[in-house]
Structures are given as structure tokens and as C-alpha cells.
Write a protein that holds these residues in place. Structure first.
Motif, PDB file in Angstrom:
ATOM      1  N   TYR A  92       8.175  -5.027   1.892  1.00 28.22           N
ATOM      2  CA  TYR A  92       7.504  -6.256   1.470  1.00 28.22           C
ATOM      3  C   TYR A  92       6.111  -6.424   2.091  1.00 28.22           C
ATOM      4  O   TYR A  92       5.182  -6.832   1.426  1.00 28.22           O
ATOM      5  N   LEU A  94       4.885  -8.683   4.135  1.00 31.06           N
ATOM      6  CA  LEU A  94       4.376 -10.050   4.122  1.00 31.06           C
ATOM      7  C   LEU A  94       3.987 -10.475   5.533  1.00 31.06           C
ATOM      8  O   LEU A  94       4.594 -10.040   6.511  1.00 31.06           O
ATOM      9  N   ALA A 100       4.466 -18.343   1.087  1.00 32.88           N
ATOM     10  CA  ALA A 100       4.506 -17.486  -0.096  1.00 32.88           C
ATOM     11  C   ALA A 100       3.173 -17.529  -0.834  1.00 32.88           C
ATOM     12  O   ALA A 100       2.634 -16.493  -1.247  1.00 32.88           O
ATOM     13  N   ASN A 103       0.497 -15.686   1.266  1.00 36.99           N
ATOM     14  CA  ASN A 103       0.701 -14.241   1.207  1.00 36.99           C
ATOM     15  C   ASN A 103       0.252 -13.674  -0.133  1.00 36.99           C
ATOM     16  O   ASN A 103      -0.424 -12.644  -0.189  1.00 36.99           O
ATOM     17  N   PRO A 136       8.142 -16.391   4.872  1.00 35.25           N
ATOM     18  CA  PRO A 136       8.998 -15.255   4.519  1.00 35.25           C
ATOM     19  C   PRO A 136      10.412 -15.345   5.076  1.00 35.25           C
ATOM     20  O   PRO A 136      11.375 -14.967   4.390  1.00 35.25           O
ATOM     21  N   GLN A 144      11.264 -12.344  -1.319  1.00 42.41           N
ATOM     22  CA  GLN A 144      10.111 -11.763  -0.632  1.00 42.41           C
ATOM     23  C   GLN A 144       9.456 -10.673  -1.484  1.00 42.41           C
ATOM     24  O   GLN A 144       8.223 -10.573  -1.546  1.00 42.41           O
ATOM     25  N   ALA A 148       5.667 -10.254  -3.057  1.00 43.33           N
ATOM     26  CA  ALA A 148       4.877  -9.026  -2.974  1.00 43.33           C
ATOM     27  C   ALA A 148       4.355  -8.597  -4.348  1.00 43.33           C
ATOM     28  O   ALA A 148       3.235  -8.098  -4.473  1.00 43.33           O
ATOM     29  N   ARG A 151       1.493 -10.898  -5.205  1.00 48.03           N
ATOM     30  CA  ARG A 151       0.314 -10.489  -4.419  1.00 48.03           C
ATOM     31  C   ARG A 151      -0.353  -9.265  -5.033  1.00 48.03           C
ATOM     32  O   ARG A 151      -1.579  -9.188  -5.134  1.00 48.03           O
TER      33      ARG A 151
END
Length: 217
Positions: A92, A94, A100, A103, A136, A144, A148, A151
Motif C-alpha cells: 500500500y 500509505l 485517506a 494520501n 490508514p 487501504q 492506493a 492515489r
């Protein structure tokens, strides 16, 4: 989209040189979903990192959209990655002190763009609209990994690199993550390059490249 030619990469372990990539060449088309498979130690992750501009080869070249990325200096190569590539990892990656939303916004912050609305929309689409402000450690493994994915897609990259993204998830959550990733990448005709050891997962892609003894079999 991605053309690699005659890649060589070796490492020194206990004064012994181990060649991981042995003159490897490949071509990945725009919009393809390509899975890198092979036994442990075959060089799958090394190859992915080399294609992504993270591990320079000792010989050979990688062209992305016509640009030889290893002819760029480190700063320009980093900017190129931030513009064209998104990354998803098994663990992940993070930041534990960030929510969240924070991230998922990291890639857009690095790219220097204001994309909060896009990030929020992505988090909502991956099922985390009510978890934006959770840390996280307040999220499950599957949640999680969804952060990702958001992101990785937040700055709208052309290429997504994924290193065993379902490796820490059970089969149900793993399949949900793959379906989600496929659907989101299909919408933008994004190229997906994924490392996996699972042949059932690999069969879901457009093409499987089996790495063995440092070359594509």
C-alpha cells in the motif's frame, strides 16, 4: 507506448554477480493490460522498476512515448514519472499520519496541480466516500489498497505499474480490487503493467509475459 531493448541488470551478492535481466526486450502497446509472471527471483519486479524509470539498466534502453527515459537526468526522469505514471504496491505504501484524502492527493501535490475534486471523486468511486478523513490504521487492507489505487490515478497517468497489488488481500477483496483497477484503467485507455505470481490473475489481462532466466519466454 513502452519499448525496452536489450536490458541487462545484475546485482552483487556476497561478491558474486547475479544477472537478473539478460538482454531482455519487449514492446507494450497503449491501453494493454500486461502481466509479468515467472518464478521467484526471475526478475519481474526488477523489470517493472526498470520500465518505470526507477532502476537504470546497466545496458539497454527504455522508450516511453518515444522518449528514452534513461537519457534524462534524474530530475527530468522524476518529472516524467510524475506526469506519465502511477504506482500501486503490495504493501500500500500509505503515509500513516495522513488521512485517506491526503494520501490519495500526494501524487497531485508532487505534480503541482490542484485536483482535490478529482481525488474526492476517485475515492467515492472506489467506495471510500465516507472514509475520506480516516487514517490508514482505521482502514482495512482492502480499503487501504483502494486508497492506493485512487492515489495512483489521481494525476491521470497514462501508465499504471502495479507490483502484486492483491498479494496481501484475501481472494474476495483481491478480485474486487482487480475489477476496480481494470474498470478505472479502461475508462482512460490506460496501459497497465502488473507483476503477479498467480496464473489465474494473469489470465485476466490482454497478455502474459513470462520472465525466466532474465528474458521473456
Amino acid at each position: 507506448m513502452i519499448i525496452a531493448e536489450n536490458l541487462h541488470r545484475s546485482y552483487s551478492i556476497a561478491k558474486k554477480s547475479i544477472e537478473v535481466l539478460h538482454g531482455l526486450s519487449l514492446h507494450i502497446n497503449k491501453g494493454e493490460k500486461v502481466f509479468l509472471c515467472g518464478p521467484s527471483g526471475a526478475g519481474k519486479t526488477t523489470l517493472m522498476y526498470t520500465l518505470a524509470g526507477l532502476e537504470p539498466p546497466q545496458e539497454g534502453s527504455v522508450h516511453i512515448d518515444g522518449t528514452n527515459i534513461y537519457e534524462l537526468n534524474m530530475r527530468k526522469r522524476a518529472l516524467f514519472r510524475n506526469r506519465y505514471m502511477g504506482f500501486i504496491f503490495q504493501n500500500y505504501m500509505l503515509m500513516p499520519e495522513l488521512t485517506a484524502l491526503e494520501n490519495a492527493s500526494l501524487a497531485t501535490a508532487v505534480a503541482g496541480t490542484e485536483a482535490t475534486e478529482r481525488v474526492v471523486s476517485l475515492l467515492e468511486r472506489v467506495g471510500l466516500g465516507d472514509r475520506l478523513n480516516h487514517l490508514p490504521n482505521e482502514l482495512s487492507g482492502g480499503e487501504q489498497q483502494r486508497v492506493a489505487i485512487a492515489r495512483a490515478l489521481a494525476h491521470n497517468p497514462s501508465i499504471i505499474f502495479a507490483d502484486e497489488p492483491t498479494g496481501n488481500l484475501d481472494s474476495r477483496n483481491g478480485r474486487q480490487i482487480l475489477d476496480l483497477l481494470f474498470n478505472l484503467s479502461n475508462e482512460g485507455n490506460k496501459t497497465l503493467v502488473m507483476v503477479t505470481h498467480d496464473p489465474d490473475i494473469a489470465r485476466l489481462g490482454d497478455r502474459v509475459l513470462t520472465i525466466r532466466d532474465g528474458v521473456v519466454q
